[in-house]
Design a protein around this motif. Structure first.
Motif, PDB file in Angstrom:
ATOM      1  N   GLU A  20       0.836  -1.206   0.000  1.00  0.00           N
ATOM      2  CA  GLU A  20       0.000   0.000   0.000  1.00  0.00           C
ATOM      3  C   GLU A  20       0.868   1.253   0.000  1.00  0.00           C
ATOM      4  O   GLU A  20       0.362   2.365   0.181  1.00  0.00           O
ATOM      5  CB  GLU A  20      -0.943  -0.013   1.209  1.00  0.00           C
ATOM      6  CG  GLU A  20      -2.037  -1.097   1.130  1.00  0.00           C
ATOM      7  CD  GLU A  20      -1.506  -2.502   1.406  1.00  0.00           C
ATOM      8  OE1 GLU A  20      -0.591  -2.647   2.237  1.00  0.00           O
ATOM      9  OE2 GLU A  20      -2.002  -3.460   0.782  1.00  0.00           O
ATOM     10  N   GLY A  21       2.178   1.113  -0.194  1.00  0.00           N
ATOM     11  CA  GLY A  21       3.053   2.283  -0.289  1.00  0.00           C
ATOM     12  C   GLY A  21       4.197   2.285   0.707  1.00  0.00           C
ATOM     13  O   GLY A  21       4.527   3.342   1.251  1.00  0.00           O
ATOM     14  N   LEU A  22       4.833   1.140   0.931  1.00  0.00           N
ATOM     15  CA  LEU A  22       5.994   1.025   1.845  1.00  0.00           C
ATOM     16  C   LEU A  22       5.649   1.557   3.236  1.00  0.00           C
ATOM     17  O   LEU A  22       6.495   2.150   3.920  1.00  0.00           O
ATOM     18  CB  LEU A  22       7.216   1.798   1.297  1.00  0.00           C
ATOM     19  CG  LEU A  22       7.580   1.680  -0.180  1.00  0.00           C
ATOM     20  CD1 LEU A  22       8.836   2.509  -0.473  1.00  0.00           C
ATOM     21  CD2 LEU A  22       7.793   0.240  -0.596  1.00  0.00           C
ATOM     22  N   LEU A  23       4.411   1.349   3.659  1.00  0.00           N
ATOM     23  CA  LEU A  23       3.929   2.031   4.865  1.00  0.00           C
ATOM     24  C   LEU A  23       4.648   1.578   6.130  1.00  0.00           C
ATOM     25  O   LEU A  23       5.015   2.403   6.969  1.00  0.00           O
ATOM     26  CB  LEU A  23       2.412   1.817   5.016  1.00  0.00           C
ATOM     27  CG  LEU A  23       1.546   2.307   3.844  1.00  0.00           C
ATOM     28  CD1 LEU A  23       0.071   2.041   4.114  1.00  0.00           C
ATOM     29  CD2 LEU A  23       1.784   3.785   3.604  1.00  0.00           C
ATOM     30  N   GLY A  24       4.844   0.272   6.282  1.00  0.00           N
ATOM     31  CA  GLY A  24       5.461  -0.234   7.515  1.00  0.00           C
ATOM     32  C   GLY A  24       6.907   0.204   7.659  1.00  0.00           C
ATOM     33  O   GLY A  24       7.345   0.637   8.734  1.00  0.00           O
ATOM     34  N   SER A  25       7.677   0.119   6.569  1.00  0.00           N
ATOM     35  CA  SER A  25       9.084   0.507   6.675  1.00  0.00           C
ATOM     36  C   SER A  25       9.215   2.019   6.799  1.00  0.00           C
ATOM     37  O   SER A  25      10.078   2.521   7.517  1.00  0.00           O
ATOM     38  CB  SER A  25       9.888  -0.007   5.471  1.00  0.00           C
ATOM     39  OG  SER A  25       9.429   0.547   4.263  1.00  0.00           O
ATOM     40  N   ARG A  26       8.356   2.769   6.113  1.00  0.00           N
ATOM     41  CA  ARG A  26       8.418   4.231   6.236  1.00  0.00           C
ATOM     42  C   ARG A  26       8.139   4.672   7.671  1.00  0.00           C
ATOM     43  O   ARG A  26       8.814   5.557   8.203  1.00  0.00           O
ATOM     44  CB  ARG A  26       7.416   4.884   5.283  1.00  0.00           C
ATOM     45  CG  ARG A  26       7.906   4.926   3.854  1.00  0.00           C
ATOM     46  CD  ARG A  26       6.818   5.421   2.921  1.00  0.00           C
ATOM     47  NE  ARG A  26       6.389   6.760   3.236  1.00  0.00           N
ATOM     48  CZ  ARG A  26       5.215   7.290   2.846  1.00  0.00           C
ATOM     49  NH1 ARG A  26       4.379   6.571   2.139  1.00  0.00           N
ATOM     50  NH2 ARG A  26       4.900   8.513   3.170  1.00  0.00           N
ATOM     51  N   ALA A  27       7.140   4.040   8.273  1.00  0.00           N
ATOM     52  CA  ALA A  27       6.802   4.405   9.652  1.00  0.00           C
ATOM     53  C   ALA A  27       7.951   4.039  10.591  1.00  0.00           C
ATOM     54  O   ALA A  27       8.310   4.815  11.489  1.00  0.00           O
ATOM     55  CB  ALA A  27       5.515   3.697  10.070  1.00  0.00           C
ATOM     56  N   TYR A  28       8.534   2.861  10.363  1.00  0.00           N
ATOM     57  CA  TYR A  28       9.639   2.409  11.218  1.00  0.00           C
ATOM     58  C   TYR A  28      10.840   3.340  11.093  1.00  0.00           C
ATOM     59  O   TYR A  28      11.453   3.743  12.089  1.00  0.00           O
ATOM     60  CB  TYR A  28      10.037   0.980  10.835  1.00  0.00           C
ATOM     61  CG  TYR A  28      11.093   0.392  11.729  1.00  0.00           C
ATOM     62  CD1 TYR A  28      10.739  -0.337  12.855  1.00  0.00           C
ATOM     63  CD2 TYR A  28      12.446   0.572  11.448  1.00  0.00           C
ATOM     64  CE1 TYR A  28      11.707  -0.872  13.690  1.00  0.00           C
ATOM     65  CE2 TYR A  28      13.419   0.041  12.282  1.00  0.00           C
ATOM     66  CZ  TYR A  28      13.046  -0.680  13.393  1.00  0.00           C
ATOM     67  OH  TYR A  28      14.007  -1.198  14.216  1.00  0.00           O
ATOM     68  N   VAL A  29      11.187   3.667   9.859  1.00  0.00           N
ATOM     69  CA  VAL A  29      12.334   4.541   9.618  1.00  0.00           C
ATOM     70  C   VAL A  29      12.090   5.919  10.232  1.00  0.00           C
ATOM     71  O   VAL A  29      12.976   6.502  10.861  1.00  0.00           O
ATOM     72  CB  VAL A  29      12.646   4.625   8.102  1.00  0.00           C
ATOM     73  CG1 VAL A  29      13.605   5.774   7.796  1.00  0.00           C
ATOM     74  CG2 VAL A  29      13.243   3.309   7.622  1.00  0.00           C
ATOM     75  N   ALA A  30      10.871   6.434  10.077  1.00  0.00           N
ATOM     76  CA  ALA A  30      10.555   7.751  10.650  1.00  0.00           C
ATOM     77  C   ALA A  30      10.702   7.720  12.172  1.00  0.00           C
ATOM     78  O   ALA A  30      11.214   8.657  12.779  1.00  0.00           O
ATOM     79  CB  ALA A  30       9.140   8.167  10.259  1.00  0.00           C
ATOM     80  N   GLN A  31      10.270   6.611  12.756  1.00  0.00           N
ATOM     81  CA  GLN A  31      10.293   6.516  14.218  1.00  0.00           C
ATOM     82  C   GLN A  31      11.715   6.298  14.756  1.00  0.00           C
ATOM     83  O   GLN A  31      12.085   6.869  15.778  1.00  0.00           O
ATOM     84  CB  GLN A  31       9.389   5.368  14.649  1.00  0.00           C
ATOM     85  CG  GLN A  31       9.005   5.431  16.113  1.00  0.00           C
ATOM     86  CD  GLN A  31       8.247   4.168  16.522  1.00  0.00           C
ATOM     87  OE1 GLN A  31       7.714   3.454  15.666  1.00  0.00           O
ATOM     88  NE2 GLN A  31       8.221   3.895  17.806  1.00  0.00           N
ATOM     89  N   HIS A  32      12.493   5.476  14.064  1.00  0.00           N
ATOM     90  CA  HIS A  32      13.817   5.111  14.595  1.00  0.00           C
ATOM     91  C   HIS A  32      14.947   5.972  14.052  1.00  0.00           C
ATOM     92  O   HIS A  32      15.932   6.201  14.740  1.00  0.00           O
ATOM     93  CB  HIS A  32      14.128   3.654  14.272  1.00  0.00           C
ATOM     94  CG  HIS A  32      13.346   2.686  15.088  1.00  0.00           C
ATOM     95  ND1 HIS A  32      13.853   2.060  16.196  1.00  0.00           N
ATOM     96  CD2 HIS A  32      12.071   2.260  14.978  1.00  0.00           C
ATOM     97  CE1 HIS A  32      12.934   1.268  16.727  1.00  0.00           C
ATOM     98  NE2 HIS A  32      11.838   1.380  16.005  1.00  0.00           N
ATOM     99  N   PHE A  33      14.843   6.381  12.793  1.00  0.00           N
ATOM    100  CA  PHE A  33      16.004   7.000  12.146  1.00  0.00           C
ATOM    101  C   PHE A  33      15.781   8.471  11.776  1.00  0.00           C
ATOM    102  O   PHE A  33      16.676   9.277  11.973  1.00  0.00           O
ATOM    103  CB  PHE A  33      16.401   6.195  10.915  1.00  0.00           C
ATOM    104  CG  PHE A  33      16.763   4.774  11.243  1.00  0.00           C
ATOM    105  CD1 PHE A  33      17.855   4.485  12.059  1.00  0.00           C
ATOM    106  CD2 PHE A  33      15.991   3.714  10.783  1.00  0.00           C
ATOM    107  CE1 PHE A  33      18.190   3.181  12.383  1.00  0.00           C
ATOM    108  CE2 PHE A  33      16.319   2.402  11.101  1.00  0.00           C
ATOM    109  CZ  PHE A  33      17.411   2.138  11.909  1.00  0.00           C
ATOM    110  N   GLY A  34      14.634   8.773  11.249  1.00  0.00           N
ATOM    111  CA  GLY A  34      14.407  10.178  10.893  1.00  0.00           C
ATOM    112  C   GLY A  34      13.442  10.312   9.738  1.00  0.00           C
ATOM    113  O   GLY A  34      12.964   9.331   9.184  1.00  0.00           O
TER     114      GLY A  34
END
Ligand SMILES: [Zn+2]
Length: 581
Positions: free
Chosen positions: A393-407
């Motif tokens: 649906e648009g890389l949603l899980g990895s985007r959320a994870y990266v935003a939360q952990h990395f930036g």
């Protein structure tokens, strides 16, 4: 300019004359026997001779089955991967919530057949998140062949309670080429010679503002609303693919048309899984050969009736998505707080069992950490595997994870990251080769600010596998020239397994983009195509039997070696310059 040509020359030279040129890898009869204690030799032995990758993939695809994001099967896969890796001895295995995503959907029962003027069953599949038919629906079929609004007016008052065929007929051609391919020398050479990609790479639909495209988009929006307004009972689409393979994704939700629909400040798309999505008409896809036959029967003056029974179940309790995360802790007191990550995505479409997209990547990632764990190798940095959901649906899980952990990148006007490339969202076209899917263009917007989270400076690298069952042939460098020498060295022991190409080019459509987008070294491997585009990607034939066991073993072995090497070196992988302000 010089640098660019120089890099291409080096890559070309390495490919053509790898042994003479650099002599990094002693080969030939003089070569000493490989040291059995060398960790890479041990990884290769375990990965190629005692692989469990196919058992892992069989459980995920055959036993758990299709894994639509937020469905009960998806949750089961999250828990099974967590528990399996715990059993293997990984630590800190857990689920990490993201979202909210939306409603879960599972298919309970489906049948479709023509009943008049004669009976025949259909090769068909409902679209994901389609509502059910509330019992068997028996209705006349209308072939909606309108090409513009004038044509559409003819159908006013004609669709109520009808089953509507919404796509034009499509010619089916004989196939004289094999559906499965491997990359040949020519293809690999083109990859090795690919120029430095353009910076930022946010092209996509922003440039697609030609009047024809916009007129088509506008007509499509009106058409979809028309079906709802006219009270159609069921919408039938013709499938891409043929010969029994049909490609199926999400149900279509009528969107309010905006000329800015593909631009920087596009209104948010309404998804069929949104909690507050409007009521839509049930939708299915029919194999093109059956679709065309029905259309021709109608054109010949026959009154065609169909019976469709579609029962679905919705899950509204928990709107979150979940990623599975697990670790092999680092052993070096100085480096154990740093991370090497790897992953693939667990979610899939619903008509197959998500074996190649992306059960393959999940099984390969899990097998890579199993190999390292089983051999008792003690990585200096912590190795963290993340198995994503919401990718389709648009890389949603990895985007959320990266935003939360990395930036994340934050623009002052929208205070949000521009939409990332999507592997399967309704708005995107089918993936074509290595360029993946486009990213919505932010247009000439002010440079976004990079907001760093604490782990931003701790990530050594991320490795992803999500281009099907094909073995690894090399790595896309995402324009990161400074890493070429290192990766060339790391690929050297796998030359005999067909992996030796480095390409400066980007590839799109997979979760490494969530990392790459904020300047972290995230990589997707170059893989053989096999039957990915022709048969399995988002189709009813994305099943275990289309998986190539030897390719899977090779990929897991190389993944393990890359992850291990990254965990062991003194420095983190070199990075490109960070984006944003
Ligand atoms: Zn996909």
């Amino acid at each position: 300019m010089f640098r660019r040509q120089f890099a291409a020359l080096i890559l070309l030279f390495t490919l053509l004359a790898p042994f003479a040129a650099f002599g990094q890898q002693p080969q030939g009869p003089q070569q000493p026997a490989p040291d059995p204690n060398d960790p890479i030799v041990r990884i290769k032995d375990e990965g190629m001779n005692r692989s469990q990758v196919m058992q892992t993939l069989s459980y995920l695809s055959d036993v758990i089955g299709p894994r639509l994001t937020a469905s009960p099967n998806m949750k089961r896969a999250c828990e099974w991967t967590r528990d399996t890796m715990t059993k293997w001895g990984l630590q800190n295995a857990h689920l990490e919530a993201w979202g909210p995503f939306g409603r879960g959907w599972s298919l309970k029962r489906f049948s479709a057949q023509v009943t008049d003027p004669q009976d025949f069953p259909l090769i068909a599949y409902p679209k994901a998140w389609s509502p059910g038919t509330s019992g068997p629906l028996s209705a006349e079929v209308v072939y909606f062949d309108a090409k513009n609004e004038e044509d559409m007016a003819r159908f006013q008052g004609q669709l109520k309670g009808k089953i509507v065929m919404t796509a034009p007929m499509r010619e089916v051609k004989a196939r004289f080429e094999a559906p499965g391919t491997r990359r040949d020398e020519k293809n690999l050479l083109a990859l090795a010679n690919a120029p430095m990609p353009r910076p930022a790479g946010r092209g996509g639909f922003g440039g697609n503002r030609n009047p024809d495209f916009l007129a088509q988009a506008q007509f499509a929006a009106k058409k979809n609303q028309f079906f709802v307004d006219e009270g159609a009972a069921l919408l039938v689409d013709s499938s891409r693919g043929d010969g029994g393979t049909i490609f199926v994704q999400s149900a279509t939700v009528p969107q309010p048309f905006s000329p800015n629909a593909f631009g920087p400040n596009a209104p948010r798309r309404i998804n069929p899984y949104d909690k507050d999505a409007p009521k839509i008409v049930p939708q299915m896809v029919v194999a093109v050969e059956h679709y065309n036959r029905i259309a021709r029967m109608i054109q010949a003056g026959e009154k065609v009736k169909m019976e469709v029974n579609l029962a679905v179940e919705w899950q509204d309790q928990d709107l979150s998505g979940y990623n599975t995360v697990a670790e092999i802790p680092g052993s070096d007191p100085q480096l154990k707080d740093e991370l090497v990550m790897l992953g693939g995505h667990m979610d899939s479409w619903h008509s197959g069992t998500g074996a190649t997209d992306n059960g393959a990547g999940v099984a390969v990632g899990m097998e890579a950490v199993r190999i390292i764990q089983t051999l008792g190798l003690k990585p200096r940095r912590t190795i963290r595997i993340a198995l994503w959901t919401g990718e389709e649906e648009g890389l949603l899980g990895s985007r959320a994870y990266v935003a939360q952990h990395f930036g994340r990148l934050e623009t002052s006007t929208t205070a949000a990251t521009p939409p990332a490339a999507s592997d399967g969202a309704t708005a995107t076209p089918r993936r074509g080769g290595s360029d993946g899917n486009a990213v919505a263009s932010p247009g000439p917007a002010p440079a976004p600010a990079l907001i760093k989270m604490p782990e931003y400076d701790k990530l050594a690298g991320y490795f992803n596998l999500d281009n099907g069952t094909g073995k690894i042939r090399g790595v896309y460098l995402q324009g990161n020239e400074s890493i070429a020498g290192l990766f060339r060295q790391w690929l050297a022991p796998f030359r005999d397994l067909g992996a030796e190409t480095l390409s400066l080019s980007n590839t799109g459509g997979t979760d490494h983009l969530s990392f790459d987008g904020i300047g972290l070294p995230g990589f997707q491997f170059i893989q053989d195509e096999i039957e990915y585009d022709s048969r399995t990607h988002h189709s009813n034939m994305d099943v275990f039997d289309r998986i190539q066991a030897d390719d899977m073993k090779q990929a897991a072995t190389i993944m393990a070696a890359f992850v291990y090497n990254t965990a062991m070196r003194d420095d983190k992988l070199p990075r490109k310059s960070a984006p944003g302000r």
